[in-house]
Scaffold this active site. Structure first.
Site, PDB file in Angstrom:
ATOM      1  CE1 TYR A 440       0.882   0.084   4.389  1.00 18.77           C
ATOM      2  CE2 TYR A 440      -1.405  -0.449   4.838  1.00 18.77           C
ATOM      3  CZ  TYR A 440      -0.123  -0.207   5.284  1.00 18.77           C
ATOM      4  OH  TYR A 440       0.145  -0.270   6.629  1.00 18.77           O
ATOM      5  CD  GLU A 441      -0.726   4.997   1.767  1.00 15.09           C
ATOM      6  OE1 GLU A 441      -0.791   5.819   0.837  1.00 15.09           O
ATOM      7  OE2 GLU A 441      -1.695   4.735   2.492  1.00 15.09           O
ATOM      8  N   GLY A 442       1.460   2.895  -2.656  1.00 23.73           N
ATOM      9  CA  GLY A 442       2.328   2.749  -3.819  1.00 23.73           C
ATOM     10  C   GLY A 442       3.203   1.531  -3.674  1.00 23.73           C
TER      11      GLY A 442
END
Length: 597
Positions: A440-442
């Site tokens: 997550y978050e890229g």
């Protein structure tokens, strides 16, 4: 149950002896953070992490969250008391400006204590973590009315925040989003659409949840140029600050996940929910990236946090578990077997974890200090330079720390043998929880592409050249010191490999973008090796100065020198392997036909 001791002494060593934190007391917020105050803050955070937060971790994993027929969500029973203790102690607003109820202390301290809390319970700390990211976005892009409406309650923890980006068909490529915003003529918009994977999207820990949502205004350009950011509260807010009717946003379901069971990861349905624009129309991606960059640093911290608590428990287990005899003869002849820590390969695994953790902690705090300099320095060139370095370092921190956090969690699990695979010992949870941080978050592959595709060439390479210059100056200034020669030699070699890789990318990446893509993950980890190696150089120098002066805990500083030597001898040589991979290019991997996979 796993145990945890907050590494307060190690954090103080980095802040006081390596970063010389007290030298920045001319900056806003730093004057109140004198050494005694810093020690008190870290000590209290460590106590709360150990005594209040940690006992909720396994319980939260076992109980998970529950969605009810009315779309409400309840968190594990133990979470509310721990969350209230956290917010009532003021941790949510540690670095928030005083005008919104915060303490305006340095972000560096926020990062330091954040490690302790996240080690104790990563899933629980995601609720305030997302809130702090939303606070950062509103501080940077919200109107004064929005700040006054939302920030005091979010700073106190009475309200929490989220960010809503991902849709079922739309993850990294946000230009594909379908959530729409229809202007109402009174400054508000009706938001309709569905978002997935929304951490802390619905729960029972706060009175209101403030959602930051990206959507496309009717008639806006296609792609990322048509994205706007909106603030959408769960409950409407009256002029007197009281809560009113429910907005048109609800949790449609909870995701069934591999880990972080104590965090409510929601499918959020927006059915003509009322929202208000944050920042400018069609400039929402820039505003959201303020929150995402804050979140990426928080996720990097999660990688370190899991690695630290997993290491601590593995080290304790290795000192107690009796199996076999040392290769050189019995170390504990009065017992039927020796503790497994006598075995070289067990020590290799433990020292690999330990040397990463301490180096990564220093790099995180060094980077957090750059964030403080960017926001608080009155010297414009210094502030710009600090922001450049932080922008360059963010994908490295997120990608490397979470890759290594997961790897070290599995290494810790391996130390336990079969017991590591059994839930009651806790190691399985750390492996499961650590896995999401790489995604997550890229996802980390995207972080690597961001590094080589955007950050490396940013401002014509000025930030990366500034990093090379700083590391080079350290090596040059200390190369004549025999006690530091081992460190400067390895750091210089690693930096040479990184410079060679950078040059190769500049020469080949533009001509063939696949070469840059094929090299990206190796380059990200090469960068991480050098950056952490530089931190170990700084720490070795600080420890040597303490040993030479005869001040402080001699055993502590001698251990620092030993861990530094291990990192240089066993981990830094990997830069050569990474460089060799990078220089092979992409021809072989791209030549394989799709049908062959």
């Amino acid at each position: 149950m796993p145990v945890y001791q907050a590494p307060v002494k190690d954090t103080l060593f980095v802040l006081n002896d390596v970063l010389k934190f007290h030298q920045y007391n001319n900056l806003p917020g730093f004057a109140d953070a004198d050494p005694d105050m810093v020690e008190a803050i870290l000590g209290e955070a460590g106590r709360m992490a150990e005594e209040v937060i940690l006992p909720t971790n396994q319980i939260g994993d076992q109980e998970g969250c529950v969605r009810h027929e009315d779309s409400s969500v309840t968190t594990p029973d133990a979470f509310k008391g721990a969350f209230n203790a956290y917010r009532e102690s003021g941790w949510m607003g540690l670095s928030v400006p005083e005008e919104y109820g915060g303490q305006n202390l340095p972000y560096t301290l926020h990062s330091a204590v954040g490690e302790y809390f996240s080690s104790a319970n990563m899933a629980l700390l995601m609720y305030p973590g997302l809130t702090q990211g939303a606070i950062a976005a509103l501080l940077a892009h919200g109107t004064e009315e929005q700040k006054q409406t939302y920030l005091p309650k979010m700073t106190s923890g009475e309200w929490t925040g989220t960010m809503n980006l991902t849709e079922p068909h739309c993850g990294t490529d946000l230009g594909l989003l379908r959530t729409k915003a229809v202007p109402q003529g009174d400054g508000s918009y009706k938001i309709s659409g569905q978002k997935i994977f929304i951490s802390a999207g619905e729960h029972d820990l706060a009175d209101n949840i403030i959602h930051l949502v990206i959507a496309r205004i009717e008639g806006a350009p296609e792609g990322v140029k048509g994205i706007s950011l909106f603030v959408v509260p769960k409950y409407f807010i009256g002029e007197d600050g009281s809560l009113g009717e429910r907005n048109g946003v609800a949790c449609g379901s909870l995701e069934e996940k591999m880990g972080i069971h104590g965090n409510s990861t929601c499918v959020m349905n927006y059915d003509e929910a009322t929202g208000w624009l944050v920042g400018e129309e069609n400039k929402g991606l820039k505003a959201m990236f303020t929150m995402m960059n804050e979140a990426r640093l928080g996720v990097a911290l999660q990688g370190l946090s899991i690695s630290e608590i997993a290491y601590q428990n593995a080290a304790n287990y290795a000192k107690e578990r009796l199996q076999g005899r040392a290769l050189t003869g019995a170390e504990a002849p009065d017992q039927k077997a020796d503790p497994i820590i006598v075995h070289p390969d067990v020590r290799r695994a433990l020292l690999t974890m330990r040397s990463f953790n301490e180096g990564a902690r220093a790099l995180m705090l060094w980077s957090a200090l750059k964030a403080d300099l960017h926001h608080r320095s009155g010297d414009a060139p210094q502030a710009e330079s600090a922001d450049d370095i932080l922008s360059l370092m963010t994908p490295v921190l997120k990608g490397v720390f979470t890759d290594k956090g997961y790897e070290n969690a599995t290494n810790a699990q391996q130390i336990y043998g079969g017991h590591g695979y059994i839930e009651e010992w806790g190691m399985s949870q750390y492996v499961r929880d650590a896995r999401i941080a790489m995604i997550y978050e890229g996802a980390n592959g995207i972080q690597a592409l961001d590094l080589v595709g955007r950050k490396l060439g940013m401002k014509n390479g000025k930030p990366v050249m500034a990093f090379f210059e700083e590391v080079g100056e350290f090596c040059e200034a200390n190369r004549g010191d025999e006690d530091l020669a081992l460190f400067t030699k390895h750091i210089k070699k690693g930096m040479n490999d990184m410079q060679a890789a950078s040059m190769w990318l500049m020469q080949n990446g533009m001509k063939n973008p696949n070469d840059a893509g094929a090299a990206s993950t190796d380059f990200m980890h090469l960068f991480g090796l050098v950056a952490i190696g530089y931190m170990w150089g700084l720490m070795a120098k600080a420890a040597k100065e303490k040993l030479d002066s005869g001040e402080g805990d001699k055993a502590f500083y001698e251990a620092k020198m030993q861990f530094a030597r291990f990192y240089m001898e066993r981990l830094m040589p990997e830069t050569a392997t990474r460089l060799a991979r990078i220089q092979t290019g992409s021809e072989t991997m791209m030549a394989v036909p799709v049908e062959a996979f």
